[in-house]
Design an enzyme around this catalytic site. Sequence first.
Site, short mmCIF file in Angstrom:
data_model
loop_
_atom_site.label_atom_id
_atom_site.label_comp_id
_atom_site.label_asym_id
_atom_site.label_seq_id
_atom_site.Cartn_x
_atom_site.Cartn_y
_atom_site.Cartn_z
N ASP A 130 0.85 -1.19 0.00
CA ASP A 130 0.00 0.00 0.00
C ASP A 130 0.88 1.24 0.00
OD1 ASP A 130 -2.43 1.31 -0.04
OD2 ASP A 130 -2.61 1.39 2.14
N HIS A 137 -4.49 13.87 0.99
CA HIS A 137 -4.73 13.04 2.17
C HIS A 137 -3.53 13.10 3.12
CE1 HIS A 137 -5.93 9.63 4.65
NE2 HIS A 137 -4.74 9.09 4.43
N ARG A 146 0.73 17.09 13.04
CA ARG A 146 1.88 18.01 12.95
C ARG A 146 1.42 19.28 12.25
NH1 ARG A 146 3.36 13.13 11.04
NH2 ARG A 146 3.18 13.91 8.92
N GLU A 202 -10.67 3.92 3.57
CA GLU A 202 -9.76 4.73 2.76
C GLU A 202 -10.03 4.42 1.30
OE1 GLU A 202 -6.02 5.73 5.66
OE2 GLU A 202 -5.70 4.25 4.08
N GLU A 204 -9.19 4.12 -2.36
CA GLU A 204 -7.96 3.94 -3.13
C GLU A 204 -8.26 3.26 -4.46
OE1 GLU A 204 -4.62 2.29 -1.11
OE2 GLU A 204 -5.34 2.86 0.89
N ASP A 236 -9.03 0.37 1.98
CA ASP A 236 -8.08 0.02 3.03
C ASP A 236 -8.72 0.34 4.38
OD1 ASP A 236 -5.74 -0.65 4.38
OD2 ASP A 236 -4.88 1.34 4.13
N ARG A 240 -8.54 3.61 13.49
CA ARG A 240 -7.68 4.79 13.64
C ARG A 240 -6.99 4.90 15.00
NH1 ARG A 240 -6.35 6.09 8.62
NH2 ARG A 240 -8.11 6.75 7.34
N GLN A 243 -4.26 2.40 15.10
CA GLN A 243 -3.19 2.89 14.23
C GLN A 243 -2.35 3.95 14.94
OE1 GLN A 243 -4.62 4.48 10.53
NE2 GLN A 243 -2.60 5.04 9.79
N TYR A 247 1.60 2.76 15.21
CA TYR A 247 2.28 2.95 13.93
C TYR A 247 3.70 3.46 14.06
CZ TYR A 247 2.03 8.08 13.44
OH TYR A 247 2.21 9.43 13.58
N LYS A 256 -4.72 -2.18 10.18
CA LYS A 256 -5.09 -2.26 8.77
C LYS A 256 -5.11 -3.69 8.23
CE LYS A 256 -3.56 2.37 7.42
NZ LYS A 256 -4.71 2.81 6.61
N THR A 260 -8.86 -5.85 3.70
CA THR A 260 -8.79 -4.90 2.60
C THR A 260 -9.76 -5.39 1.54
OG1 THR A 260 -6.43 -4.46 3.00
CG2 THR A 260 -7.31 -3.86 0.83
N GLU A 378 -10.57 12.47 7.68
CA GLU A 378 -10.48 13.82 7.13
C GLU A 378 -11.82 14.55 7.17
OE1 GLU A 378 -7.87 13.72 3.34
OE2 GLU A 378 -8.57 11.67 3.68
#
Length: 431
Positions: A130, A137, A146, A202, A204, A236, A240, A243, A247, A256, A260, A378
């Site tokens: 992936d 995104h 951040r 997600e 994709e 995907d 959250r 994750q 991660y 994840k 899928t 998002e």
Amino acid sequence: MTRGLDETHQPSRTSWVASANGHPDFPIQNLPFGVFSPPGGDPRIGVAIGDQVLDVRAAVALLDPAWQRALSQPILNDWFAHGPANATALRRRLSTLLSDPAHRDEVEPHLSPQAEATMHLPARIGDYTDFYVGIHHATNVGRLFRPDAPLLPNYKYVPIGYHGRASSVRVSGTPVIRPSGQRKAPQADEPTYGPTQRLDYELELGLWIGQGNDLGSPIPIGEAGEHIAGYCLLNDWSAREIQAWEYQPLGPFLAKNFLTSISPWVVTVDALLPFRRAMPPRPAGDPAPLPYLADPANQASGALGIALEVTLTTEVMRAAGLPPHTLSRGEAAAAMYWSAAQIVAHHSANGCNLQPGDLIGTGTLSIAEDSGLGSLLEISEGGKAPVTLANGETRSFLEDGDELTMKAWCEVEGAVRIGFGTCSGRVLPAR
């Protein structure tokens, strides 16, 4: 080889399969491949045409003898290995068989309704990778964690990716069992274990690898597109808060690898030729791709003009007979900072050997506008701005009973619209 438009793309071409003419997804200009079982039958390769599916194994005697062994298999791996020249030739042959009424009597017995077919994974997936090439995104998610530097310094130099779990890739319609895992609340001293409360999707695209490469032999950027057999939709699914806890430092894992989902039809590179376009120009100040990722032909036509849509229904909505709620509408070309060919070239740049039937995800495809965001993370701003559905329900993340559906299609003046079908999954409670 150099692929180009031919008689199979002509807007005037119609099929004697009446449902194909004007079909939003599967006109004769598409002819995607998949693996299906007819009622009471075993898996075999099929081609979608209108609301029907052509049983390729049953019709194999009408095709080139050199192809018959690969096309008689219950998976597409052997056919993918035949490469682009054979793929183009088979497309032309199938287009002739399904458009020329002279072939109707010999082909029609091998058609059956898609509605009666059971779809399977198109290929045996040896490896699944992936990527993270959706720059909007990446920026949106980075901004949540951040705010002052949402994109890490390597993003505009390296097509970022990670190795996923091939064993849990499933075809559209497979239930989504809510996963459990470790998660740690921001103010908690220790993590806890339990079902995710922040289940997300997600949006994709998936790339199917055709001919692979030998270990130690990178695929040059100018040839990388010829190693792609076709495309599908890919979801995907992501937990959250699991994750967020796991991660760092090595990336996603249990958040994840539980599932899928992919759409069942492989839309071929040839079918997408009328819808290719130039890669968006890089913003001023962005670095140029390093030489192994730079190719003028890829820059001129490496982007994919694919429209994308995500809809949601809840148990309450379905019980009331309400239509799906549209969560987003966007386009792949506006979302991808790196092209499909650049993904393949980079994946093999260190000599990694790609194999027929390997699956590669693009990463979440969000556009710059809020109307085309590719995840609830998002859309809801990390849960701070829940979505209000048409019936008054709200969602920050997916709840049990929710069903998510992705669609994709290509539409441009001078060409017949083609589509990908759907990729859907309904959430079930944790076990």
